[in-house]
Design an enzyme around this catalytic site. Sequence first.
Site, mmCIF file in Angstrom:
data_model
loop_
_atom_site.group_PDB
_atom_site.id
_atom_site.type_symbol
_atom_site.label_atom_id
_atom_site.label_comp_id
_atom_site.label_asym_id
_atom_site.label_seq_id
_atom_site.Cartn_x
_atom_site.Cartn_y
_atom_site.Cartn_z
ATOM 1 N N GLU A 137 0.858 -1.187 0.000
ATOM 2 C CA GLU A 137 0.000 0.000 0.000
ATOM 3 C C GLU A 137 0.899 1.245 0.000
ATOM 4 O OE1 GLU A 137 -1.538 0.695 3.933
ATOM 5 O OE2 GLU A 137 -3.397 1.597 3.204
ATOM 6 N N LYS A 177 -9.417 1.457 -1.844
ATOM 7 C CA LYS A 177 -9.624 0.926 -0.483
ATOM 8 C C LYS A 177 -10.989 1.329 0.079
ATOM 9 C CE LYS A 177 -7.076 0.965 3.965
ATOM 10 N NZ LYS A 177 -5.788 1.451 4.548
ATOM 11 N N CYS A 196 -4.624 -3.204 2.957
ATOM 12 C CA CYS A 196 -4.385 -3.073 4.397
ATOM 13 C C CYS A 196 -5.589 -3.454 5.249
ATOM 14 C CB CYS A 196 -3.901 -1.657 4.698
ATOM 15 S SG CYS A 196 -3.110 -1.535 6.335
#
Lengths: 339, 339
Positions: free
Chosen positions: B47, B128, B184
């Site tokens: 990320e 995300k 993540c």
Amino acid sequence: MSRTWKVAAAQLGPVHLDTPREETLNRLIELLRSAALQGATLVVFPELAFTTFFARHLFDNPTCLNAFFEHDTNISEASSTKRLFEEAQRLCVDICVGYAEQTPEGRAFNSAIYYSAQLDQVVAKYRKVHIPGTREPHPDLAVINHLEKRYFEPGDLGFEAFRAPRSRQNADGEDDVIMGMLICNDRRWPEAWRCYGLQGVELILCGYNTPAYNPYFWGMSKLMSPEMARSTAVTQHKLVMQANSYMNSCFSIAAGKAGLEDGRYELIAGSCIVGPEGQILAEAVTADDEVVCAEIDLDECRPGKENIFNFAQHRRVEAYQRVVDQVGVTQAGPGNMKG
Amino acid sequence: MSRTWKVAAAQLGPVHLDTPREETLNRLIELLRSAALQGATLVVFPELAFTTFFARHLFDNPTCLNAFFEHDTNISEASSTKRLFEEAQRLCVDICVGYAEQTPEGRAFNSAIYYSAQLDQVVAKYRKVHIPGTREPHPDLAVINHLEKRYFEPGDLGFEAFRAPRSRQNADGEDDVIMGMLICNDRRWPEAWRCYGLQGVELILCGYNTPAYNPYFWGMSKLMSPEMARSTAVTQHKLVMQANSYMNSCFSIAAGKAGLEDGRYELIAGSCIVGPEGQILAEAVTADDEVVCAEIDLDECRPGKENIFNFAQHRRVEAYQRVVDQVGVTQAGPGNMKG
């Protein structure tokens, strides 16, 4: 006010096809007493705790099959099971126990109930939603069957969390614990845990009967040795208990059967108590009757629920629609940058 | 036809606030070459791979903040990043890489793209969905902030799996691999994995920047030592990768940042490649730049998808409605046997 609670998983060694009901009931009561002596006031028993895991066999005779089911609507008062509840009442210990339920209408469920000693009543019933295995026996007679889909229909009560007081600790009911029940294969389905998590669950109770070696059922490679298969099955059992407890910031108690049932079918043992950070707090060390105890502090669920897993702050339900719109798999497309 | 694939996670040691972009790009390219030398034809980067994890800082100056974002619509052709893609093309290696995306309209996302060397194009973009942390900095200046909610809006592209050929192995495209990207914190949300699982995903690609010590962010006890906190964070990272890979019968690659960023903020390292039975196949042994490689056989996803996690046979969506109907927690009632 302290929110600690001494809880236990009562692991049960093998029960055979011809084991008398009274004998099994005596063993359950012995486990209950042993847990109470250690100070536990909640004891979780396995799935289908009163009999062998009969779904590995094909029964042509309905009378034979019926012998494995409870037919009374209230098992805490049925002649075949009530001694366990009477002892729980005498010891002032709550119990969660699994059994094969046949309703007055003849419907069959793989069920569990929660009995509150303080309230002296069954406060919640759960019926296993994720019924694994097959309806039809495998044509290869050498294969170990797992015929749960033949003997049980999927539970129709959903995942309804419930509240109960900790026995002997909280007479006014102001500090009830939020609990939910799962049965065996349910623990591998994160949707089930999340439905409870969305009700603020603090403690999940899960009985199980998990075969140590069944390549056909698990879909494992047939080349895997029995030793490797058992080890993998135990690891995966703990993995789903730990990860789902963590992802829902709750404690969980898993109580299984163990050893060789019906003389040759091994169950994985591995009963354990898990904390809300995914840590194992206590676990069985035998493959037989064994009490696994831990003192848990329910307030340890709070940091997770208020921070990293604060659902109200972080969940994005607009992205989850597939979870309920689709049962099976729809194949993926070529990517969102093409064409 | 063999469906094996040599894949890699490229773990990245610390990148600091003042690290020149060119230097970081050179390190990414070095990792790419090293992975290619080991035979990998897919490399997953962390990320926000081109910069430090800037969301731990409060920026008052928009120009300072903007320097951490990519402003070109196509990062495979942007001057600041294209060398990585040119090298991937030259080596014929696919890459998945995370970056801070600013759209022409000024919207900001924490994004990742998948570049197919064989097709010589970016075939998929992911933004995300689960943005952790807070919008406002903590009033206590001693607290380490995690201001992702300040700098990024939740992704608006959903969880769309995509297909891509394995580079150099499959010119006709008949044997594409089904993949999905997470970033993540997404890996801790089983709904995200399940949305991909419902598209038959075989391989999840997940970059991350996970703080080793941040009691305020994690909701961990403030009494936990830094050593204990780091160990817990690594364990929970692996736990969710392993359990969600298992529960969706897919491989996964997790590529993280490591070491002390900006001189004092430790990231957990722990990059790993996980199999569909939940087993770790390879993992990082350093807290610095490191390639983690494994040869995976995509056909190993099949037993799980066809048996214990055969969704069409076993999922019961009628019981899952809460997962999409509720964002936050509604409190549980007293139990279904009362009243």
